[in-house]
Structure formats: structure tokens, C-alpha cells
Design an enzyme around this catalytic site. Structure first.
Site, PDB file in Angstrom:
ATOM      1  N   ASN A  37      22.305  55.394 -76.904  1.00 19.00           N
ATOM      2  CA  ASN A  37      22.386  54.282 -77.854  1.00 19.00           C
ATOM      3  C   ASN A  37      21.346  54.514 -78.948  1.00 19.00           C
ATOM      4  OD1 ASN A  37      22.373  51.856 -79.203  1.00 19.00           O
ATOM      5  ND2 ASN A  37      22.029  50.582 -77.397  1.00 19.00           N
TER       6      ASN A  37
ATOM      7  N   ARG B  47      27.093  55.181 -78.266  1.00 19.12           N
ATOM      8  CA  ARG B  47      27.340  53.922 -78.973  1.00 19.12           C
ATOM      9  C   ARG B  47      27.481  54.209 -80.473  1.00 19.12           C
ATOM     10  NH1 ARG B  47      22.987  49.788 -81.225  1.00 19.12           N
ATOM     11  NH2 ARG B  47      24.436  48.295 -82.084  1.00 19.12           N
TER      12      ARG B  47
ATOM     13  N   HIS C  77      27.450  45.216 -82.991  1.00 21.35           N
ATOM     14  CA  HIS C  77      26.831  44.846 -81.707  1.00 21.35           C
ATOM     15  C   HIS C  77      27.831  44.239 -80.724  1.00 21.35           C
ATOM     16  CE1 HIS C  77      23.113  44.183 -84.436  1.00 21.35           C
ATOM     17  NE2 HIS C  77      22.992  45.370 -83.866  1.00 21.35           N
TER      18      HIS C  77
ATOM     19  N   ASN D 240      16.250  45.307 -84.341  1.00 21.32           N
ATOM     20  CA  ASN D 240      16.020  45.903 -85.650  1.00 21.32           C
ATOM     21  C   ASN D 240      17.192  45.595 -86.581  1.00 21.32           C
ATOM     22  OD1 ASN D 240      14.306  47.207 -87.272  1.00 21.32           O
ATOM     23  ND2 ASN D 240      14.611  49.222 -86.377  1.00 21.32           N
TER      24      ASN D 240
ATOM     25  N   ARG E 164      16.814  45.550 -93.693  1.00 16.67           N
ATOM     26  CA  ARG E 164      18.050  45.204 -94.411  1.00 16.67           C
ATOM     27  C   ARG E 164      17.987  43.793 -94.983  1.00 16.67           C
ATOM     28  NH1 ARG E 164      22.003  47.004 -89.595  1.00 16.67           N
ATOM     29  NH2 ARG E 164      20.136  47.837 -88.617  1.00 16.67           N
TER      30      ARG E 164
ATOM     31  N   GLU F 230      24.203  47.051 -73.163  1.00 21.39           N
ATOM     32  CA  GLU F 230      25.279  47.745 -73.877  1.00 21.39           C
ATOM     33  C   GLU F 230      25.629  49.034 -73.151  1.00 21.39           C
ATOM     34  OE1 GLU F 230      24.504  47.199 -78.463  1.00 21.39           O
ATOM     35  OE2 GLU F 230      22.630  47.141 -77.374  1.00 21.39           O
TER      36      GLU F 230
HETATM   37  P1  AMP Z   1      16.068  46.712 -80.882  1.00 17.41           P
HETATM   38  O1  AMP Z   1      16.704  47.116 -82.174  1.00 17.41           O
HETATM   39  O2  AMP Z   1      16.901  45.801 -80.048  1.00 17.41           O
HETATM   40  O3  AMP Z   1      15.550  47.880 -80.098  1.00 17.41           O
HETATM   41  O4  AMP Z   1      14.793  45.838 -81.274  1.00 17.41           O
HETATM   42  C1  AMP Z   1      13.673  46.437 -81.845  1.00 17.41           C
HETATM   43  C2  AMP Z   1      12.779  45.389 -82.438  1.00 17.41           C
HETATM   44  O5  AMP Z   1      12.390  44.386 -81.464  1.00 17.41           O
HETATM   45  C3  AMP Z   1      11.481  46.006 -82.894  1.00 17.41           C
HETATM   46  O6  AMP Z   1      11.614  46.417 -84.233  1.00 17.41           O
HETATM   47  C4  AMP Z   1      10.504  44.874 -82.776  1.00 17.41           C
HETATM   48  O7  AMP Z   1      10.476  44.231 -84.018  1.00 17.41           O
HETATM   49  C5  AMP Z   1      11.087  43.889 -81.784  1.00 17.41           C
HETATM   50  N1  AMP Z   1      10.212  43.704 -80.617  1.00 17.41           N
HETATM   51  C6  AMP Z   1       9.293  42.730 -80.465  1.00 17.41           C
HETATM   52  N2  AMP Z   1       8.652  42.844 -79.286  1.00 17.41           N
HETATM   53  C7  AMP Z   1       9.148  43.926 -78.681  1.00 17.41           C
HETATM   54  C8  AMP Z   1       8.864  44.585 -77.417  1.00 17.41           C
HETATM   55  N3  AMP Z   1       7.940  44.132 -76.589  1.00 17.41           N
HETATM   56  N4  AMP Z   1       9.590  45.686 -77.125  1.00 17.41           N
HETATM   57  C9  AMP Z   1      10.539  46.158 -77.973  1.00 17.41           C
HETATM   58  N5  AMP Z   1      10.831  45.572 -79.154  1.00 17.41           N
HETATM   59  C10 AMP Z   1      10.151  44.475 -79.522  1.00 17.41           C
END
Ligand code: AMP
Length: 397
Positions: A7, A90, A179, A210, A240, A385
Site C-alpha cells: 500500500n 493498492r 480510499h 495524508n 493538497r 485495506e
Molecule cells: P496515512 O496517510 O493514513 O498513513 O496517515 C499519515 C498521517 O497521519 C501523517 O502524515 C500524520 O500527519 C498523521 N499521524 C498523526 N499521528 C500519527 C501516528 N502516531 N502515526 C502515524 N501517523 C500519524
């Protein structure tokens, strides 16, 4: 069969090696801050955890490190790559090029390139992931699993833009969403947790990472979602812009002397909470800024939460009710201040929030953060996912 699920996101790369006989996760982990200083891989296997601190300027380096970790001494769970029966990748956007999960061939990879402009941050990352895996495992079948599939149930009134209908027909310009595997998984998990059938529930799922999208799931089916033709739409995100008046885009491009392509790059890479805060796209950095009194970090957090709240309200109206709000993904699972702000002031919809439960640290389990007796349940559900992708890959093979 063991399936490796990859992913690849814009700044992260998560993986799981799943034994499909019992759907057990043999190994998992994630590379974080790819392309940002301080990147690392946290890998789990054999009941052990290891952190690999290594500069990851791109996704190819990240995947090579993941494959190394899978066969590494100690945490390794395989002896050779031959044990991996298939790799499921993904992919964020399919446009009209792919309708369902697809086996990778050189032709399919070529067609995948056609989708890059639909998801300039994600699809090239996914393609890089596929190519890197093919180099190391040339005989292993690979699939592309698209995020757009779950949104196929949206009615025309939700997915159409107010443009000439003939242009929609001719060019396929419409809302596709993103998503989808995450929204599908967490909405089904929410129904299971609440002891209800999906058909009985009106759920708003907030996938906040993100990239962020919010989806209205009525009776187990997607009826609307915040992302659009590309994952640039909806709430503002890490880098974005989210929704913006098309005329403002043209105006800005003219003022800044940017071409169409450069303007899209600007909207994808230099905007969002990174642009507002002037500090970072990472919510951990924003929280730290907020705590030291940085006003623009506070504003970025406020805008993100407010825009998410607006979608929750809009989708409650679209579905004619609301039974449950689900938070998931990096921010949804780990950032209490965002969840609190999104839910504040929603008492009129029947949301009673439990601030203390909300502050508890993420332990990877499903957590209820609405107060006892709240008409609308508020849940934190870790997304999976990878499991959805592994199941679809096994089914196809
Ligand atoms: P994702 O795209 O789902 O991997 O989310 C990533 C984003 O989650 C990061 O850019 C952070 O801004 C936010 N985030 C906040 N706390 C955490 C954490 N403890 N572990 C991972 N992501 C976090």
C-alpha cells in the site's frame, strides 16, 4: 498461499504478508516519512519488532527495505521470495481504464501510466512499487486493487459535476472517489461492532490520513464521497488543497505565471495544511506547533477539522439520518484534537462526545468515543485495506 499486500501512499508505504489459509498476518510494517527527512521502517514479524532507520528518498528504496525485512534474521518470516504466492498492490485511481481488480501484465502497467494524471501523488508511487517488486520477484503474480470500486454504487446525482452531460459521457469527467477499500472495511467493521446488519445503518466514515476522504455509507453502500475526479478534491490535506473554485485556480495560475500542469502540481504538493501552516504536512508537527503557540499550525488544524465536520453534516442530510461516525487512518486513529473538533457542536445531530475516551492512546483496537447513550455512535476503527486487497487478490487468482 501467502500474499504480500503493498500500500504505497504519497509519503508512506505499508505492507502486510498474509497467510490466506487463516487470514493471519505473518509480518507487517510501514515506511514513514518517505521523501521527508527522518524516514524509517517499523517492521514486525515472529513476534518481534525492528526499526530500520534509513534514508528513503523514494518508494523503490522503501520496497527493497521491506523485502529485506521479510527475510531478515530474527524478524524474518520467509526464507526466500518464492514463498510469496502473489503481491496485491493498492491503486488509488482507475478512471475508466480499470473496472475491477486486475492481474498485472506489461500491457496493464502501460495502461496504468494513463491513470497517473488522475492521482499524481499516488498512482506513480503504486507503479514504482509494482515495478520494484517485479524486478525482485519476476515470476510472482501481481494484482492491482483499485480504491474506486466501493464508490461504484454512487447515484448519478452524487457523482456528476454540473458540466455538459455530453462532456461527462465523452471524457469520463465525474467523481470517482478514493480510499474505497478503507471505507468498505471500516463501515463493515462498524456494523459488526454495533451488532447490526450493514443494511440497518447510516454511517459517515472519515478516512483521515495524508490523503483524506469522507464517505456516506447508507445500508452498506457508498452513496456519496468527498474525493472527486482525482484525490485532489474534498477537504484540504497534507499538501493538497482540497475543493477550490475553478475560477480561483485560473486566476492564481495567471498571477503566478504557472502552466496548467504546474498549477496542478502546486495544488497537489504545495497547498493543504503544509501551505496553510508553512510548517509541515505531518499532523504530528502541526500538533507540536499548536502546542508551542504557532497560530498558523492552529489554523491548519482548525480548517481541517471544520471542513471534515461540514462533510459529516452534509452526508447526514444526504442520507436523512446518522447512526455512526467512524474515524480511521493516520490522523483519524492518532489525532484526538481533530476528532474532538469534528464532533464538537454536533449535539443537534445526536452526537454526545466522550472527551476522556477520545484522549486515550491508540492501542490498535476499535474504540468507542461517544458517551454512553449517545444516539450517534462515534468509533475509531483501525483501517485494514491490506486484508481487503489480499482477499480480492486471492479471489482473482
Ligand atoms: P496515512 O496517510 O493514513 O498513513 O496517515 C499519515 C498521517 O497521519 C501523517 O502524515 C500524520 O500527519 C498523521 N499521524 C498523526 N499521528 C500519527 C501516528 N502516531 N502515526 C502515524 N501517523 C500519524
Amino acid at each position: 498461499m501467502k500474499i504480500l499486500v503493498v500500500n504505497a501512499g504519497s509519503s508512506s508505504l505499508k505492507y502486510q504478508l498474509i497467510d490466506m489459509q487463516n487470514e493471519k498476518v505473518l509480518a507487517k510494517g510501514g515506511c514513514e516519512r518517505i521523501g521527508i527527512e527522518g524516514s524509517f521502517l517499523k517492521a514486525k514479524g515472529n513476534g518481534q519488532e525492528k526499526v530500520y532507520e534509513k534514508a528513503m528518498p523514494n518508494h523503490k528504496v522503501a520496497i527493497e527495505l521491506v523485502l529485506h525485512a521479510l527475510a531478515d534474521e530474527g524478524i524474518g518470516v520467509i526464507k526466500s521470495m518464492d514463498e510469496i504466492g502473489a503481491v496485491g498492490h493498492r491503486v488509488v485511481a482507475s478512471g475508466e481504464f480499470f473496472k475491477k481488480t486486475t492481474l498485472v501484465t506489461p500491457e496493464v502497467l502501460k495502461t496504468l501510466e494513463e491513470t497517473f494524471e488522475l492521482a499524481p501523488l499516488h498512482n506513480p508511487a503504486a507503479a514504482t512499487g509494482v515495478k520494484a517488486c517485479m524486478e525482485v520477484m519476476p515470476n510472482t503474480p501481481m494484482t492491482l486493487v483499485f480504491d474506486t470500486s466501493f464508490h461504484a454504487t454512487m447515484p448519478e446525482k452524487a457523482f456528476l459535476y454540473g458540466i455538459d452531460y455530453e462532456d461527462y459521457k465523452k471524457y469520463g469527467v465525474r467523481k470517482y472517489g478514493a480510499h474505497g477499500t478503507s471505507h468498505k472495511f471500516v463501515s463493515a467493521e462498524a456494523a459488526k461492532y454495533l451488532g447490526k446488519k450493514p443494511e440497518q445503518l447510516k454511517i459517515v466514515t472519515c478516512h483521515l490520513g495524508n490523503g483524506s476522504s469522507i464517505t456516506a455509507v447508507d445500508g452498506g453502500k457508498c452513496v456519496d464521497t468527498s474525493m472527486g475526479f482525482t484525490p485532489l478534491a474534498g477537504v484540504l490535506m497534507g499538501t493538497r488543497s482540497g475543493d477550490i473554485d475553478a475560477s480561483a485556480v485560473e486566476f492564481l495560475a495567471r498571477k503566478k505565471g504557472l502552466s496548467h500542469a504546474d498549477m496542478i502540481t502546486y495544488l497537489n504538493k504545495q497547498c493543504g495544511v503544509a501551505g496553510i501552516s508553512g510548517v509541515s504536512s505531518d499532523f504530528r508537527d502541526l500538533e507540536a506547533g499548536y502546542e508551542r503557540g504557532d497560530k498558523r499550525c492552529a489554523l491548519a488544524l482548525e480548517m481541517f477539522s471544520y471542513q471534515t465536520k461540514r462533510f459529516v453534516g452534509a452526508y447526514a442530510a444526504a442520507m436523512g439520518g446518522l447512526d455512526c461516525i467512524v474515524f480511521t487512518a493516520g490522523i483519524g486513529e492518532n489525532t484526538p484534537i481533530v476528532r474532538e473538533e469534528v464532533c464538537s457542536g454536533l449535539e443537534f445531530l445526536g452526537v454526545q462526545f466522550d472527551s476522556e475516551a477520545n484522549k486515550k492512546k491508540n492501542d490498535g483496537s476499535i474504540r468507542e468515543i461517544s458517551a454512553k447513550g449517545s444516539k450517534v455512535k462515534v468509533l475509531i476503527i483501525p483501517t485494514n485495506e491490506e486484508l481487503v486487497i489480499a482477499r480480492e487478490t486471492a479471489e482473482l487468482l
